[in-house]
Design an enzyme around this catalytic site. Sequence first.
Site, PDB file in Angstrom:
ATOM      1  N   ASP A  13       0.811  -1.226   0.000  1.00 37.06           N
ATOM      2  CA  ASP A  13       0.000   0.000   0.000  1.00 37.06           C
ATOM      3  C   ASP A  13       0.842   1.272   0.000  1.00 37.06           C
ATOM      4  O   ASP A  13       0.453   2.286   0.576  1.00 37.06           O
ATOM      5  CB  ASP A  13      -0.971   0.017   1.202  1.00 37.06           C
ATOM      6  CG  ASP A  13      -1.760  -1.272   1.298  1.00 37.06           C
ATOM      7  OD1 ASP A  13      -2.271  -1.713   0.265  1.00 37.06           O
ATOM      8  OD2 ASP A  13      -1.843  -1.841   2.402  1.00 37.06           O
ATOM      9  N   LYS A  16       2.259   2.196  -5.221  1.00 36.38           N
ATOM     10  CA  LYS A  16       3.025   1.768  -6.416  1.00 36.38           C
ATOM     11  C   LYS A  16       2.253   2.064  -7.694  1.00 36.38           C
ATOM     12  O   LYS A  16       2.842   2.384  -8.723  1.00 36.38           O
ATOM     13  CB  LYS A  16       3.342   0.272  -6.324  1.00 36.38           C
ATOM     14  CG  LYS A  16       4.236  -0.072  -5.140  1.00 36.38           C
ATOM     15  CD  LYS A  16       4.468  -1.563  -5.027  1.00 36.38           C
ATOM     16  CE  LYS A  16       3.261  -2.333  -4.553  1.00 36.38           C
ATOM     17  NZ  LYS A  16       2.827  -2.067  -3.167  1.00 36.38           N
ATOM     18  N   GLY A  40      -4.592  -4.603  -4.533  1.00 38.90           N
ATOM     19  CA  GLY A  40      -5.606  -3.730  -5.113  1.00 38.90           C
ATOM     20  C   GLY A  40      -5.016  -2.368  -5.293  1.00 38.90           C
ATOM     21  O   GLY A  40      -4.291  -1.897  -4.424  1.00 38.90           O
ATOM     22  N   HIS A  41      -5.233  -1.777  -6.442  1.00 40.72           N
ATOM     23  CA  HIS A  41      -4.838  -0.381  -6.539  1.00 40.72           C
ATOM     24  C   HIS A  41      -5.862   0.434  -7.283  1.00 40.72           C
ATOM     25  O   HIS A  41      -6.556  -0.046  -8.166  1.00 40.72           O
ATOM     26  CB  HIS A  41      -3.424  -0.200  -7.099  1.00 40.72           C
ATOM     27  CG  HIS A  41      -3.117  -1.052  -8.273  1.00 40.72           C
ATOM     28  ND1 HIS A  41      -2.400  -2.221  -8.171  1.00 40.72           N
ATOM     29  CD2 HIS A  41      -3.436  -0.911  -9.553  1.00 40.72           C
ATOM     30  CE1 HIS A  41      -2.304  -2.759  -9.357  1.00 40.72           C
ATOM     31  NE2 HIS A  41      -2.911  -1.989 -10.224  1.00 40.72           N
ATOM     32  N   GLN A 222       2.050  -5.886  -3.012  1.00 40.00           N
ATOM     33  CA  GLN A 222       2.466  -5.941  -1.598  1.00 40.00           C
ATOM     34  C   GLN A 222       3.831  -5.248  -1.426  1.00 40.00           C
ATOM     35  O   GLN A 222       4.133  -4.334  -2.185  1.00 40.00           O
ATOM     36  CB  GLN A 222       2.507  -7.389  -1.077  1.00 40.00           C
ATOM     37  CG  GLN A 222       1.131  -8.037  -0.944  1.00 40.00           C
ATOM     38  CD  GLN A 222       0.663  -8.716  -2.209  1.00 40.00           C
ATOM     39  OE1 GLN A 222       1.417  -9.373  -2.896  1.00 40.00           O
ATOM     40  NE2 GLN A 222      -0.605  -8.582  -2.539  1.00 40.00           N
TER      41      GLN A 222
END
Length: 435
Positions: A13, A16, A40-41, A222
């Site tokens: 988180d 990235k 998740g992004h 991650q």
Amino acid sequence: MPATVIVGLQWGDEGKGKTTDFLAEQVAVVVRYQGGDNAGHTVVVGEETVKLQLCPSGVLYPHITSVIGNGVVVNPATLIRELDMLIGKGIDVSKVRVSRSAHVIMPYHVALDKANEARLGGAKVGTTGRGIGPAYGDRAWRLGLRMEDLVVEDRLRERITRALADKNLLLESMGAERFEVEPLVAQCLAWGERLSPHLDDTTWLVQDALRRGDHVLLEGAQGALLDLDHGSYPFVTSSNPVAGGACTGGGIGPLQVDEVIGVMKAYATRVGSGPFPTELLDDTGRGIAERGREFGTVTGRPRRVGWFDTVPLRYAVAVNSASAIVLNKLDILSGIETIKLCVAYEIDGKRTETWPSSGAMLANAIPIYEDFPGWDEPIHDVRSLADLPENARRYVTALEDHAGVPIVFVSVGPERTQTIERAWRPMRHRPGVQA
Ligand code: IMP
């Protein structure tokens, strides 16, 4: 032959996605190399906010080939939902390529992950419940299904039958429901039919791109401190987010990596269980969490928040051979009177600046802080380091000194333009810039 790896230097988180997005215009191929739909992004393009779990963020750009590499574990249901969502937004997904060798997260992996966490009770890892550990476990145990198996009925039946023999025993022992072979075969065939146009030998795709001189970006999910080998085991994920994972999971060799960009936030966050020496359980922490919108993209869980910790930073820089750093969310610290920076630990009465390889030692680590006076001025509109408030500049410089690697971007807001671009060792393919 420029290949750039983007890695998280903390517990995930770190933002990235924003970094990939920032570099997207100059790259031809973006590769996800590990993890699965535990990641998740959120990417903002114009008016659109898109949440992605499996496709690399490059999918939003028509010139980019988006690769889900062999090191990723793919839940086909999630991938199909994501492709449908993107198509619904008018995005062309024909350039999404999925490695035939990537392993499949089966419904029994998800069930096993959830049942195991429930069984562990207070000792649980706090996984995302997406079946990541069991799927990687089956891969290592050579009981897994690969994406290529989804289109071969006989092989599917044989491999599912073999896997279910002990999966069902285990599930039943944990009070969970069994799975039957035939409905799973039918489900897999339907997934295979839908996804077969996307299946590819992605290693050669990446190798060919590098041979042509195209710029390839390998995007880690991650972060280093959740790495199966280098993180705070067992409170880790089941893959290798570190840059070495980009080689094994993306199909490139170590000498093909041109640059490793480490991404970190100006403070620390962690989701799930496990030691977190600089954790803040007070109003300062709650304030950072609120301003930084620190909630998980996948699970919506509130993230634990803490002061920046330079002890694991030095370790993460070393094991990733990070050559440049992106510092995100500096603006979130504006308005805090005194900012603390962890520079060492006291473990069993001894000072150490070295990240302990033992989880038990880490659990006993007491942080030793250096205090930095904060700043009140909003910094969203600052575009050069020289224009930052002096105290903010001192903090950034201290982080850089601890890392021993140049901080090349400092993000001062969520928008792509809210970025300070600094002393940048140019990538070979940057248009108009001499390497
Ligand atoms: P798993 O990857 O779902 O097995 O979860 C293992 C650990 O990694 C848990 O502590 C999760 O909270 C953490 N984790 C997995 N994916 C992410 C992520 O994308 N961001 C932050 N933490 C994550």
